[in-house]
Enzyme design. Structure first.
Site, PDB file in Angstrom:
ATOM      1  N   HIS A 211       0.815  -1.214   0.000  1.00 30.52           N
ATOM      2  CA  HIS A 211       0.000   0.000   0.000  1.00 30.52           C
ATOM      3  C   HIS A 211       0.850   1.266   0.000  1.00 30.52           C
ATOM      4  O   HIS A 211       0.346   2.355  -0.310  1.00 30.52           O
ATOM      5  CB  HIS A 211      -0.975   0.001   1.184  1.00 30.52           C
ATOM      6  CG  HIS A 211      -0.335   0.253   2.520  1.00 30.52           C
ATOM      7  ND1 HIS A 211       0.048  -0.756   3.363  1.00 30.52           N
ATOM      8  CD2 HIS A 211      -0.013   1.402   3.155  1.00 30.52           C
ATOM      9  CE1 HIS A 211       0.571  -0.247   4.467  1.00 30.52           C
ATOM     10  NE2 HIS A 211       0.537   1.064   4.358  1.00 30.52           N
ATOM     11  N   ASP A 245       0.194  -7.629   1.397  1.00 28.76           N
ATOM     12  CA  ASP A 245       0.619  -6.238   1.611  1.00 28.76           C
ATOM     13  C   ASP A 245       2.145  -6.121   1.608  1.00 28.76           C
ATOM     14  O   ASP A 245       2.733  -5.472   2.476  1.00 28.76           O
ATOM     15  CB  ASP A 245       0.029  -5.682   2.908  1.00 28.76           C
ATOM     16  CG  ASP A 245       0.141  -4.157   2.981  1.00 28.76           C
ATOM     17  OD1 ASP A 245       0.288  -3.524   1.925  1.00 28.76           O
ATOM     18  OD2 ASP A 245       0.117  -3.613   4.107  1.00 28.76           O
ATOM     19  N   SER A 323       4.906   2.292   8.028  1.00 30.67           N
ATOM     20  CA  SER A 323       4.568   1.140   7.183  1.00 30.67           C
ATOM     21  C   SER A 323       5.726   0.755   6.285  1.00 30.67           C
ATOM     22  O   SER A 323       6.305   1.601   5.589  1.00 30.67           O
ATOM     23  CB  SER A 323       3.339   1.453   6.323  1.00 30.67           C
ATOM     24  OG  SER A 323       2.207   1.626   7.125  1.00 30.67           O
TER      25      SER A 323
END
Length: 475
Positions: A211, A245, A323
């Site tokens: 993402h 992811d 992230s």
């Protein structure tokens, strides 16, 4: 021979006139009772044309108090005075009488009695005065005292035995890991996103979240990587998978220091961990915590790109921008890739922030997926070949009774079909791990590799049994 009455001399004769004495009269000594003493007859008062004829300011020609008024009928009439005679007052001689000016006489001021304060007032006033003086002294000392010293005399700096951080300390681990952590900025039609990543191979392969780079994976998208030393390099996407992811990107660089992917299956709850990344764009941020839990079923993303993560939970502070960054253990090896954070119920998706509930993709999963992405550009995941009913409530997970579109409830000749699982069966557990939500079963299956064998606890009606299922690779 008639003896003259002494009182006759004090009053005017019948003709109303009285000769002035040849010398100024001597004022008598006032009596203490308000009238003259009987042994000393009073001297006649003096009257002149320039001043009233008595001490009380009688009109011109009026008789003195106590004197008989002249009668027009016949002779003087001796009557007792209407008021006691006031003591006579001596007036200074007039200019007309003596021919010389008289000196002005000083006016005597009447002395008033002193007022004194009682003890009940004096003591409180003294106390108030003392307190006021004390407060004023303290304030004055604070305002006027000079607190500056000629020499500060601070303690001398004690040099450390060694400038190197202690082995195994957070400082030592951070110093070793930080040069291999990068900041990533992806720009596309939907805007710009930022995240973190780390060096996977010395020839420029980096690992991050899918993402983070999704915005750049389109025509016209750009991807820029910033290293710890400030170098910025353009990057390209090697491959990414929304199901896990994870993404691998490549920069044109060599001689980089890669981080080691540890065995995440050896991680235990309570182990110390360190999260490193660029939260809110603050590159090189280090936070510490412990492993809070294992095998947390986490779903992230949206309906089109949903990631199912069998996550490591940590209380190390993880915020937006972390992230894709590494979660390392006490040896400085990567045990997880920071991917998601929990949010309080009712908050929107934009309400980012650490509340001590962060989730990382286990390094075992990251190794398998990264290998596939580097070698083929795509990643696969294991399946059992069933459709789950998300509306079911109760114990376990229900295999759908009906097909949805072109997808059957049980794939013919799939892993579940070969193991004897039918539409309407309830799956209670996988490898003795109870499941109550469809996501829990999916996450547990995807934590394995295609070809692995899992044991499912299945209930058909009132009958429960264990079945072995060999996982198949997704098409």
């Amino acid at each position: 021979m008639t003896t003259p009455d002494p009182l006759d001399e004090l009053f005017a004769p019948p003709n109303g006139r009285r000769p002035l004495p040849s010398t100024p009269p001597t004022p008598p000594t006032p009596a203490t009772s308000g009238r003259a003493a009987e042994s000393d007859p009073p001297s006649p008062p003096v009257t002149s044309a320039h001043q009233p004829g008595g001490p009380y300011g009688a009109p011109y020609g009026a008789a003195m108090p106590g004197a008989a008024m002249p009668s027009t009928v016949g002779g003087p009439t001796n009557l007792p005075p209407a008021f006691p005679p006031a003591p006579p007052v001596a007036f200074p001689p007039s200019d007309a009488q003596w021919g010389t000016p008289s000196a002005p006489q000083p006016r005597r001021r009447e002395r008033r009695p002193r007022r004194t304060l009682s003890v009940a007032w004096v003591v409180p006033l003294m106390i108030v005065a003392l307190l006021a003086g004390l407060v004023g002294g303290v304030l004055g000392a604070r305002l006027t005292d000079d607190t500056h010293l000629a020499d500060a005399g601070l303690p001398a700096v004690v040099p450390r035995a060694s400038a190197e951080p202690a082995a195994g300390s957070t400082a030592q681990i951070a110093a070793a890991v930080l040069p291999s952590v990068v900041s990533i900025e992806a720009s596309g039609s939907t805007g710009t996103t930022t995240g973190s990543g780390f060096v996977l191979r010395q020839d420029g392969y980096l690992l991050t979240n899918s993402h983070v780079v999704a915005g750049a994976d389109e025509t016209g998208g750009t991807l820029v990587v910033t290293f710890a030393n400030g170098d910025q390099l353009d990057a390209t996407i090697v491959g990414r998978t929304a199901e896990y992811d994870l993404a691998v990107v490549k920069v044109d660089a060599d001689g980089l220091t890669p981080l080691v992917l540890a065995d995440s299956s050896a991680v235990a709850v309570g182990d110390p961990v360190i999260a490193i990344g660029a939260p809110l764009g603050l590159a090189g941020t280090v936070t510490t915590g412990i492993v809070s839990a294992l095998n947390r079923p986490v779903t992230a993303g949206d309906e089109t790109d949903t990631a199912f993560i069998n996550a490591i939970q940590t209380d190390a502070a993880i915020n937006p921008g972390n992230s894709g960054g590494p979660l390392v253990d006490a040896d400085g090896e990567v045990v997880g890739i920071n991917s998601a954070i929990a949010q309080p119920p009712g908050t929107g998706t934009t309400a980012g922030g650490s509340i001590g509930l962060g989730f990382a993709i286990p390094s075992d999963q990251a190794r398998r997926t990264a290998t596939q992405l580097i070698e083929t550009g795509v990643a696969t995941y294991p399946v059992i070949g069933v459709l789950l009913d998300e509306t079911y409530t109760g114990e376990g997970v229900l295999v759908s009774r009906e097909a949805q579109g072109d997808q059957p409830a049980v794939v013919v000749d799939g892993p579940a079909d070969r193991a004897g699982i039918r539409s309407g069966d309830v799956i209670l557990a996988i490898d003795d791990r109870p499941v109550t939500e469809p996501d829990e079963l999916i996450v547990a299956i995807r934590a394995h590799e295609p070809g692995d064998v899992v044991v499912l606890r299945v209930r058909t009606g009132d009958d429960e049994r264990d079945v072995r299922v060999r996982l198949q690779e997704s098409g």
